[in-house]
Design a protein around this motif. Structure first.
Motif, PDB file in Angstrom:
ATOM      1  N   ALA A  22      -6.626-118.764   7.655  1.00 32.77           N
ATOM      2  CA  ALA A  22      -6.618-117.412   7.799  1.00 32.77           C
ATOM      3  C   ALA A  22      -7.029-116.691   6.307  1.00 32.77           C
ATOM      4  N   LEU A  23      -6.760-117.221   5.136  1.00 34.08           N
ATOM      5  CA  LEU A  23      -7.199-116.880   4.027  1.00 34.08           C
ATOM      6  C   LEU A  23      -8.340-117.275   3.490  1.00 34.08           C
ATOM      7  N   LYS A  24      -9.007-118.086   4.281  1.00 34.96           N
ATOM      8  CA  LYS A  24     -10.219-118.963   3.712  1.00 34.96           C
ATOM      9  C   LYS A  24     -10.072-119.407   2.155  1.00 34.96           C
ATOM     10  N   ASP A  43      -1.526-109.779   3.695  1.00 34.63           N
ATOM     11  CA  ASP A  43      -1.236-108.306   3.949  1.00 34.63           C
ATOM     12  C   ASP A  43      -1.229-108.479   5.450  1.00 34.63           C
ATOM     13  N   SER A  44      -0.912-107.290   6.094  1.00 31.63           N
ATOM     14  CA  SER A  44      -0.502-107.059   7.563  1.00 31.63           C
ATOM     15  C   SER A  44      -1.658-107.995   8.549  1.00 31.63           C
ATOM     16  N   LEU A  45      -2.945-107.636   8.193  1.00 27.34           N
ATOM     17  CA  LEU A  45      -3.797-108.109   9.032  1.00 27.34           C
ATOM     18  C   LEU A  45      -3.776-109.453   8.889  1.00 27.34           C
ATOM     19  N   ILE A  48      -1.126-110.746  11.051  1.00 26.50           N
ATOM     20  CA  ILE A  48      -1.298-111.010  12.451  1.00 26.50           C
ATOM     21  C   ILE A  48      -2.276-112.171  12.805  1.00 26.50           C
ATOM     22  N   GLU A  49      -3.153-112.464  11.950  1.00 27.27           N
ATOM     23  CA  GLU A  49      -4.161-113.641  12.390  1.00 27.27           C
ATOM     24  C   GLU A  49      -3.037-114.857  12.300  1.00 27.27           C
ATOM     25  N   ILE A  50      -2.388-115.008  11.360  1.00 25.33           N
ATOM     26  CA  ILE A  50      -1.474-116.115  11.039  1.00 25.33           C
ATOM     27  C   ILE A  50      -0.555-116.092  12.358  1.00 25.33           C
ATOM     28  N   ASN A  51       0.279-115.118  12.886  1.00 20.52           N
ATOM     29  CA  ASN A  51       0.844-115.205  14.025  1.00 20.52           C
ATOM     30  C   ASN A  51       0.278-115.615  15.158  1.00 20.52           C
ATOM     31  N   ILE A  52      -0.926-115.202  15.338  1.00 19.69           N
ATOM     32  CA  ILE A  52      -1.669-115.449  16.668  1.00 19.69           C
ATOM     33  C   ILE A  52      -1.969-116.980  16.595  1.00 19.69           C
TER      34      ILE A  52
END
Length: 96
Positions: A22-24, A43-45, A48-52
């Motif tokens: 997610a953080l590349k 951050d929040s975005l 969200i990507e990590i949660n998914i």
């Protein structure tokens, strides 16, 4: 046992890999001791990507959270333990 819960060490590796993706960043830059917000700058975005990604990988619903601190998750290890706990509850076993 196909339904057994992976050991915390394996979950930790998977969580680190998801965060790194997610953080590349390279996996080596995401140690278990890294702080999610202040250390890795999630951050929040990104959250969200990590949660998914965690939901898809481990097949359980993550709670809605706009920041890791909201769920009392400060480090990568906290997140790995949270995933292990969710898997344990999902399987009806005692939390790790």
């Amino acid at each position: 046992m196909a339904d057994s819960i992976p050991p915390l060490e394996e979950i930790g590796r998977e969580v680190r890999a998801i965060i790194a993706g997610a953080l590349k960043r390279p996996l080596e830059q995401v140690p278990l001791t890294a702080r999610l917000e202040n250390g890795l700058g999630i951050d929040s975005l990104a959250m969200i990507e990590i949660n998914i990604a965690l939901e898809e990988r481990f097949r359980f619903a993550m709670p809605d959270m706009t920041s890791p601190a909201e769920a009392n998750l400060n480090t990568v290890e906290d997140l790995a333990r949270f995933v292990a706990q969710q898997l344990s509850q999902q399987k009806g076993k005692v939390a790790v």
